[in-house]
Design a protein around this motif. Structure first.
Motif, PDB file in Angstrom:
ATOM      1  N   SER A 319      -8.501   3.346   0.174  1.00 47.95           N
ATOM      2  CA  SER A 319      -9.204   2.678  -0.927  1.00 47.95           C
ATOM      3  C   SER A 319      -8.404   1.509  -1.476  1.00 47.95           C
ATOM      4  O   SER A 319      -7.179   1.522  -1.477  1.00 47.95           O
ATOM      5  CB  SER A 319      -9.448   3.654  -2.075  1.00 47.95           C
ATOM      6  N   TYR A 320      -9.132   0.548  -1.957  1.00 51.12           N
ATOM      7  CA  TYR A 320      -8.541  -0.670  -2.517  1.00 51.12           C
ATOM      8  C   TYR A 320      -8.558  -0.569  -4.048  1.00 51.12           C
ATOM      9  O   TYR A 320      -9.597  -0.276  -4.646  1.00 51.12           O
ATOM     10  CB  TYR A 320      -9.394  -1.854  -2.068  1.00 51.12           C
ATOM     11  N   ILE A 346       7.412   8.735  -2.765  1.00 52.29           N
ATOM     12  CA  ILE A 346       7.155   9.927  -1.963  1.00 52.29           C
ATOM     13  C   ILE A 346       7.660   9.730  -0.534  1.00 52.29           C
ATOM     14  O   ILE A 346       7.619   8.628   0.007  1.00 52.29           O
ATOM     15  CB  ILE A 346       5.631  10.217  -1.982  1.00 52.29           C
ATOM     16  N   CYS A 347       8.084  10.825   0.044  1.00 52.60           N
ATOM     17  CA  CYS A 347       8.707  10.769   1.361  1.00 52.60           C
ATOM     18  C   CYS A 347       7.664  10.759   2.477  1.00 52.60           C
ATOM     19  O   CYS A 347       7.582  11.688   3.269  1.00 52.60           O
ATOM     20  CB  CYS A 347       9.630  11.981   1.476  1.00 52.60           C
ATOM     21  N   GLU A 348       6.796   9.744   2.452  1.00 52.69           N
ATOM     22  CA  GLU A 348       5.795   9.580   3.512  1.00 52.69           C
ATOM     23  C   GLU A 348       5.547   8.096   3.695  1.00 52.69           C
ATOM     24  O   GLU A 348       5.439   7.366   2.699  1.00 52.69           O
ATOM     25  CB  GLU A 348       4.460  10.234   3.112  1.00 52.69           C
ATOM     26  N   SER A 349       5.378   7.651   4.928  1.00 49.75           N
ATOM     27  CA  SER A 349       5.112   6.221   5.157  1.00 49.75           C
ATOM     28  C   SER A 349       3.768   5.809   4.582  1.00 49.75           C
ATOM     29  O   SER A 349       3.530   4.642   4.284  1.00 49.75           O
ATOM     30  CB  SER A 349       5.094   5.891   6.641  1.00 49.75           C
ATOM     31  N   GLY A 350       2.857   6.777   4.451  1.00 53.18           N
ATOM     32  CA  GLY A 350       1.533   6.466   3.904  1.00 53.18           C
ATOM     33  C   GLY A 350       1.536   6.340   2.391  1.00 53.18           C
ATOM     34  O   GLY A 350       0.492   6.138   1.773  1.00 53.18           O
ATOM     35  N   ASP A 351       2.717   6.426   1.796  1.00 56.94           N
ATOM     36  CA  ASP A 351       2.813   6.378   0.333  1.00 56.94           C
ATOM     37  C   ASP A 351       2.750   4.926  -0.150  1.00 56.94           C
ATOM     38  O   ASP A 351       3.713   4.392  -0.688  1.00 56.94           O
ATOM     39  CB  ASP A 351       4.129   7.048  -0.099  1.00 56.94           C
ATOM     40  N   LEU A 352       1.602   4.301   0.097  1.00 58.72           N
ATOM     41  CA  LEU A 352       1.429   2.901  -0.288  1.00 58.72           C
ATOM     42  C   LEU A 352       0.201   2.788  -1.180  1.00 58.72           C
ATOM     43  O   LEU A 352      -0.863   3.301  -0.852  1.00 58.72           O
ATOM     44  CB  LEU A 352       1.199   2.031   0.951  1.00 58.72           C
ATOM     45  N   ILE A 353       0.372   2.110  -2.295  1.00 63.26           N
ATOM     46  CA  ILE A 353      -0.767   1.844  -3.176  1.00 63.26           C
ATOM     47  C   ILE A 353      -1.451   0.561  -2.697  1.00 63.26           C
ATOM     48  O   ILE A 353      -2.662   0.386  -2.839  1.00 63.26           O
ATOM     49  CB  ILE A 353      -0.281   1.715  -4.644  1.00 63.26           C
ATOM     50  N   VAL A 354      -0.656  -0.319  -2.125  1.00 63.57           N
ATOM     51  CA  VAL A 354      -1.156  -1.609  -1.637  1.00 63.57           C
ATOM     52  C   VAL A 354      -0.484  -1.897  -0.293  1.00 63.57           C
ATOM     53  O   VAL A 354       0.719  -1.723  -0.146  1.00 63.57           O
ATOM     54  CB  VAL A 354      -0.790  -2.723  -2.643  1.00 63.57           C
ATOM     55  N   LYS A 355      -1.306  -2.320   0.656  1.00 63.69           N
ATOM     56  CA  LYS A 355      -0.780  -2.628   1.995  1.00 63.69           C
ATOM     57  C   LYS A 355      -1.012  -4.100   2.294  1.00 63.69           C
ATOM     58  O   LYS A 355      -2.147  -4.581   2.177  1.00 63.69           O
ATOM     59  CB  LYS A 355      -1.602  -1.793   2.982  1.00 63.69           C
ATOM     60  N   ASP A 356       0.031  -4.820   2.652  1.00 60.05           N
ATOM     61  CA  ASP A 356      -0.073  -6.215   3.131  1.00 60.05           C
ATOM     62  C   ASP A 356      -1.069  -7.036   2.310  1.00 60.05           C
ATOM     63  O   ASP A 356      -2.066  -7.534   2.847  1.00 60.05           O
ATOM     64  CB  ASP A 356      -0.519  -6.242   4.606  1.00 60.05           C
ATOM     65  N   ARG A 357      -0.809  -7.157   1.029  1.00 56.00           N
ATOM     66  CA  ARG A 357      -1.754  -7.899   0.176  1.00 56.00           C
ATOM     67  C   ARG A 357      -1.090  -9.107  -0.461  1.00 56.00           C
ATOM     68  O   ARG A 357       0.089  -9.052  -0.818  1.00 56.00           O
ATOM     69  CB  ARG A 357      -2.320  -6.989  -0.913  1.00 56.00           C
ATOM     70  N   MET A 358      -1.848 -10.187  -0.601  1.00 58.09           N
ATOM     71  CA  MET A 358      -1.345 -11.383  -1.276  1.00 58.09           C
ATOM     72  C   MET A 358      -1.335 -11.121  -2.783  1.00 58.09           C
ATOM     73  O   MET A 358      -2.372 -10.850  -3.383  1.00 58.09           O
ATOM     74  CB  MET A 358      -2.241 -12.590  -0.970  1.00 58.09           C
ATOM     75  N   LEU A 359      -0.126 -11.176  -3.347  1.00 54.67           N
ATOM     76  CA  LEU A 359       0.042 -10.932  -4.785  1.00 54.67           C
ATOM     77  C   LEU A 359       1.113 -11.886  -5.314  1.00 54.67           C
ATOM     78  O   LEU A 359       1.958 -12.355  -4.539  1.00 54.67           O
ATOM     79  CB  LEU A 359       0.541  -9.496  -5.018  1.00 54.67           C
ATOM     80  N   PRO A 360       1.135 -12.128  -6.628  1.00 55.22           N
ATOM     81  CA  PRO A 360       2.258 -12.892  -7.180  1.00 55.22           C
ATOM     82  C   PRO A 360       3.559 -12.140  -6.874  1.00 55.22           C
ATOM     83  O   PRO A 360       3.551 -10.905  -6.806  1.00 55.22           O
ATOM     84  CB  PRO A 360       1.997 -12.888  -8.685  1.00 55.22           C
ATOM     85  N   GLU A 361       4.627 -12.874  -6.707  1.00 53.51           N
ATOM     86  CA  GLU A 361       5.885 -12.224  -6.321  1.00 53.51           C
ATOM     87  C   GLU A 361       6.285 -11.150  -7.347  1.00 53.51           C
ATOM     88  O   GLU A 361       6.386 -11.418  -8.555  1.00 53.51           O
ATOM     89  CB  GLU A 361       6.995 -13.276  -6.217  1.00 53.51           C
ATOM     90  N   ILE A 362       6.523  -9.946  -6.847  1.00 55.67           N
ATOM     91  CA  ILE A 362       6.868  -8.830  -7.744  1.00 55.67           C
ATOM     92  C   ILE A 362       8.386  -8.710  -7.822  1.00 55.67           C
ATOM     93  O   ILE A 362       9.072  -8.759  -6.797  1.00 55.67           O
ATOM     94  CB  ILE A 362       6.257  -7.503  -7.224  1.00 55.67           C
TER      95      ILE A 362
END
Ligand code: LLP
Length: 417
Positions: A319-320, A346-362
């Motif tokens: 989900s986005y 979290i100890c999982e590679s799938g622990d991403l809230i956002v994947k490869d997204r254009m965003l202002p530099e964090i």
């Protein structure tokens, strides 16, 4: 849109940085105003006939949010004994609760029966079980059945709940058997319901399903209600100006379908719907702190305290959720964007809230705000990796900030042993 939060003054003048400092992160933050607006909108889907919107509490069962629903005058549907108990605790009278469970043991039916809560049975075997239980108490007991209309819709196969590939409801071909069981136990069938799936912005599949359910309803006599289910979507891409659910257009197209049914059926039963997400999703965000920033083989990761334990939707359904980057309490402009990932702890590679997204530099120390997290956010959060679940605060209509669930503690986690 640069910032949803600022465009509607989500924090009502409070500084998100102060709120994060005071209550900690990750933190669920809700807007009473936004929640009330959405609950009011669903309560007006049908105005010509008797109608109730049942807030589907699985989206968010926070007690204070249930109390908002209570005060907005909308009813609720529950999926489990826990949800029923929360609704009773919030002050809902039984006639404002509809129990729509599946695969439950006697205990849950008995709770509903003892509390005079109308139940919808999701299979012939559950109808039998329910019949056996109520036959011991009194005859003429009212109940409903959940029909699987053979069609479904939704944002992911995992949330499609009608159609030939789902576990839900009783197939149309089995309707004669429903009548047999009803007769056998002296039950009174007063309603039929369906729920075809979740998160659609095009109303057509829902309208088709309404028409289909009303066709099926014509085969049942003396119905007190027909419940079309939930599923109205919300714009998860609002920062890219995605249009909201076309509520007015939907209402205009729904009405002639109802009119035609009422004319045929001879009277209008109570019409119901069961929106969950629409009521609460946009009224909740998550504030998370950026604890680390790194580059790993050319990809940039902002490491935050918001992970799949806080919000499972991205990992579970891809989900986005829109993200706003907050620095010194202000939304960073959406310009000079670079491709980034936002991960949790979290100890999982799938622990991403956002994947490869254009965003202002964090940058380290920033806050991230995860939008549209009010529905299926906290209610699906876990303690994975033995991380206590977040606190929840409400920005009240008068601008005050109220803790509506305290942060879980390590002691809470240990207490079960
Ligand atoms: N009624 C019934 C019987 C349901 O099963 C559901 C949701 C609803 C109403 C409310 O649907 P809504 O209006 O919220 O779409 N966890 C998933 C959504 C699962 C929905 C399950 N049933 C997600 O995060 O997208």
């Amino acid at each position: 849109m640069n910032s949803f939060i600022e465009s509607i003054d989500f924090f009502k003048g409070n500084n998100p940085e102060d709120i994060a400092a005071k209550y900690g992160t990750p933190l669920y933050v809700y807007s009473e105003d936004v929640i009330r607006q959405h609950m009011e909108a669903v309560s007006k889907v049908i105005t010509k006939y008797d109608y109730t919107a049942n807030y589907s509490v699985k989206a968010n069962t926070n007690l204070e949010i249930l109390k908002i629903a209570l005060s907005e005058g909308i009813n609720c549907d529950a999926m489990s004994m826990g949800e029923l108990m929360m609704l009773k605790k919030a002050g809902f009278p039984s006639d404002r609760i509809f129990f729509v469970p599946n695969n439950v043991p006697d205990e849950e039916f008995e709770y509903a029966i003892d509390n005079d809560i109308v139940v919808s049975l999701d299979s012939l075997s559950q109808l039998e079980k329910y019949g056996q239980l109520v036959a011991k108490k009194k005859s003429g007991y009212e109940c409903a059945v959940r029909i699987n209309p053979g069609v479904g819709a939704g944002h992911s196969e995992k949330v499609v709940t009608g159609g030939k590939k789902t576990k839900f409801g009783i197939a149309e071909a089995d309707i004669p058997k429903i009548h047999e069981v009803i007769k056998k136990y002296g039950l009174k069938l007063v309603g039929i319901n369906q729920h075809i799936g979740s998160q659609f912005l095009d109303p057509q599949p829902y309208l088709d399903a309404v028409e289909n359910l009303l066709r099926i309803a014509r085969g049942f006599k003396d119905l007190k209600f027909v419940d079309f289910g939930g599923g109205y979507g919300i714009p998860y891409h609002k920062l890219d100006d995605e249009a909201p659910y076309p509520m007015e257009d939907f209402k205009a197209r729904l009405l002639p379908i109802l009119d035609a049914f009422v004319e045929d059926y001879g009277y209008a039963p109570l019409f119901k719907s069961e929106p969950g997400r629409f009521c609460i999703a946009e009224g909740g965000i998550i504030l998370g702190r950026v604890n680390a920033v790194k580059e790993n083989y050319g990809r940039t990761y902002a490491g935050t305290d918001v992970g799949m334990n806080t919000l499972i939707r991205p990992a579970m359904y891809d989900s986005y959720h829109d993200i706003e980057v907050l620095r010194n309490g202000k939304a960073v402009a959406r310009e000079n964007m670079i491709e980034q990932n936002i991960s949790g702890q979290i100890c999982e590679s799938g622990d991403l809230i956002v994947k490869d997204r254009m965003l202002p530099e964090i940058k380290e120390g920033d806050l991230v705000a995860v939008l549209d997290a009010g529905a299926y956010g906290y209610s699906m959060a876990s303690t994975y990796n033995t991380r206590p679940r977040p606190a929840e605060v409400l920005i009240c209509s008068d601008g005050s900030v109220k803790v509506i669930r305290r942060r879980e503690t390590y002691e809470d986690l240990m207490a079960l042993f």
